[in-house]
Scaffold this motif. Sequence first.
Motif, PDB file in Angstrom:
ATOM      1  N   ASP A   1       0.875  -1.167   0.000  1.00  0.00           N
ATOM      2  CA  ASP A   1       0.000   0.000   0.000  1.00  0.00           C
ATOM      3  C   ASP A   1       0.917   1.223   0.000  1.00  0.00           C
ATOM      4  O   ASP A   1       1.363   1.698   1.043  1.00  0.00           O
ATOM      5  N   LEU A   2       1.208   1.736  -1.178  1.00  0.00           N
ATOM      6  CA  LEU A   2       2.257   2.751  -1.300  1.00  0.00           C
ATOM      7  C   LEU A   2       1.898   4.061  -0.611  1.00  0.00           C
ATOM      8  O   LEU A   2       2.784   4.757  -0.109  1.00  0.00           O
ATOM      9  N   GLU A   3       0.628   4.422  -0.592  1.00  0.00           N
ATOM     10  CA  GLU A   3       0.279   5.662   0.114  1.00  0.00           C
ATOM     11  C   GLU A   3       0.609   5.548   1.593  1.00  0.00           C
ATOM     12  O   GLU A   3       1.101   6.500   2.209  1.00  0.00           O
ATOM     13  N   GLU A   4       0.362   4.374   2.159  1.00  0.00           N
ATOM     14  CA  GLU A   4       0.692   4.152   3.560  1.00  0.00           C
ATOM     15  C   GLU A   4       2.204   4.087   3.755  1.00  0.00           C
ATOM     16  O   GLU A   4       2.764   4.708   4.661  1.00  0.00           O
ATOM     17  N   VAL A   5       2.874   3.336   2.886  1.00  0.00           N
ATOM     18  CA  VAL A   5       4.320   3.146   3.038  1.00  0.00           C
ATOM     19  C   VAL A   5       5.066   4.467   2.886  1.00  0.00           C
ATOM     20  O   VAL A   5       5.983   4.780   3.665  1.00  0.00           O
ATOM     21  N   LEU A   6       4.698   5.259   1.883  1.00  0.00           N
ATOM     22  CA  LEU A   6       5.445   6.484   1.600  1.00  0.00           C
ATOM     23  C   LEU A   6       5.232   7.571   2.648  1.00  0.00           C
ATOM     24  O   LEU A   6       6.027   8.508   2.729  1.00  0.00           O
ATOM     25  N   THR A   7       4.197   7.467   3.432  1.00  0.00           N
ATOM     26  CA  THR A   7       3.992   8.453   4.494  1.00  0.00           C
ATOM     27  C   THR A   7       4.480   7.962   5.848  1.00  0.00           C
ATOM     28  O   THR A   7       4.564   8.748   6.799  1.00  0.00           O
ATOM     29  N   SER A   8       4.809   6.673   5.946  1.00  0.00           N
ATOM     30  CA  SER A   8       5.231   6.120   7.235  1.00  0.00           C
ATOM     31  C   SER A   8       6.662   5.588   7.227  1.00  0.00           C
ATOM     32  O   SER A   8       7.158   5.179   8.273  1.00  0.00           O
ATOM     33  N   ALA A   9       7.320   5.588   6.063  1.00  0.00           N
ATOM     34  CA  ALA A   9       8.693   5.082   5.998  1.00  0.00           C
ATOM     35  C   ALA A   9       9.612   5.909   6.889  1.00  0.00           C
ATOM     36  O   ALA A   9       9.486   7.136   6.984  1.00  0.00           O
ATOM     37  N   GLY A  10      10.537   5.228   7.553  1.00  0.00           N
ATOM     38  CA  GLY A  10      11.459   5.918   8.443  1.00  0.00           C
ATOM     39  C   GLY A  10      12.639   6.501   7.711  1.00  0.00           C
ATOM     40  O   GLY A  10      12.857   6.247   6.516  1.00  0.00           O
TER      41      GLY A  10
END
Length: 595
Positions: free
Chosen positions: A393-402
């Motif tokens: 889920d790229l929208e989730e990943v790109l806003t939560s990546a460290g």
Amino acid sequence: MTDQQSSPPATSSPQTPSGPAPGASSALLETIRAGYRTAGPAITLGAAVVEDVVHADAPIRLPLAMMNRHGLVAGATGTGKTVTLQVMAEQLSTAGVPVFLADVKGDLSGLATAATPSDRLAERTTATGMPWEPAAFPVEFLALGGDGPGIPVRATVDSFGPLLLARIMDLNETQESCLQLMFHWADERELPLDDLKDLRAVVMHLTSKEGKEDLRGLGGVATSTANVILREVTALAAGGMDAFFGVPEFETAELLRRAPDGRGVISCLELPSLQQRPRVFSTFMVWLLADLFAELPEVGDTDRPKLVFFLDEAHLVFDDASDAFLDAITTTVRLIRSKGVGVFFVTQSPQDVPEEVLGQLANRVQHALRAFTPKDAKALRQAVQTFPHTEYDLEEVLTSAGTGEAVVTVMDEDGAPTPVALTRMWSPTSVIGPSTPEALDAAVAASALLEAYGQDQDRVSAFERLTGSATAGPGAGAASPVPTGGSVGTHTPGAGQSQADIDAEARRIEAEILGHPVPSSGPVETPRGEPAPRREPAPPPRREPAPLRSRREENPMAEVVEDIARTAATAFGRSVVRSVFGTKRRGRRRGGLFG
């Protein structure tokens, strides 16, 4: 961080909030492992992350043979873009590939100093499967016109060309066309334009009665337009740009060197005053690319690139750029691949890069994006749409990546896009942050380029020939008369005048335009102070032909900009960028430093 994943396409049930379907994560991991296997040389970006677990046995690799397909490193401030760039530069150097990068914040000078081990670093490198050993790398520090620590990098006004010069002078299309006409006039009469005083002398001549006669057969230049150009040239000099334009001109082949141990040299352009002159920096980057394209031979596909060029703060290149300028950049990026050069744009958001250029960037390293505003949210959705289909889920990943994590997709060895992989990036083996001033000074003092470029020179060029002066140094002799080629006679406006006289005349013209009182004829103070002692000048070499500027003898300027795209599309690919940008080379290559 939670990486939500959708079900494989074969199933009909959508993803639920509880997570992926059973076995989906293991299937994704196997897909990533298979997609990033390489047989040829490659650099390792990091290790795949699936379901919050870092998998050291699933390395994310980028084949060297695909690095001339260009790329994008993007992400919000503080997400690790600069460190990613450093990791890539280190591995490219180790593989024998020269690298060019711009050190915007001063952090990348740490490449010249080996890092110090720590427990935290050991924990991270063990988790990502990185065989970490501290190392320093062969770094060549460069500085625009000597502004900062490094070998001075200069370009002649001729080589920079009218299109690029018009961009940093912020000229409109009409003024840009007139500037091209002035370059054409100087080109026809073999008047070298080495520095800003040469260009100013040409503009001064063409605003005189004799100069107007010279240009009458070519369509002419309005006095008001010429005076705007003169004012902008004076402003460039007052802003310190006279230190950048001049000789010896930096040969871009110096960027292709290797160290004696076989590692590629990392050419690091130090930019301490970027904030004061962002457009100069971005235009200079494009000049480097244009010159590389003009000078390098065709090599086709090779097992590794000849040079990888990292263009940091890439949005500065495209901000307020004209259509002609964007067309020229797009053409350069598209065609320079065949010269063995890879270009990576480094910026905060993919939307900073025009679609025409973004479509050519096959390798993507996307760090975290922020979505604090509706505009940010729209940019995030657009960024997600540019990636291949994935179970992440790229929208989730790109806003939560460290910090130090990125979503990656690159070209595999067959030229197909690899699976999208959330990646824990490898760590640099050199210092993260700047090297000490002592280390920088020592590197510059030991550089093989210092003798060639350390001291500016002044040869007989347009200023000396138009003014009849002999300021090019002892032994220069009398200046040669201007080749007549038109209506230039024995009288040359400004003959016998000093630089101070020319400066005073420029001020007088500017005052008349603005309606100010005419200033006194005293000399103008220059920011550089007294000129440095000049070397024995070399005679001005004969110019190469410049097809775009000199092929039309009658009223050419109305068609110059319109011809850029057509010229780029012709079969004359090897000279397209020189024609498009109006750049040219006069100097001869020096031997012994390009190994």
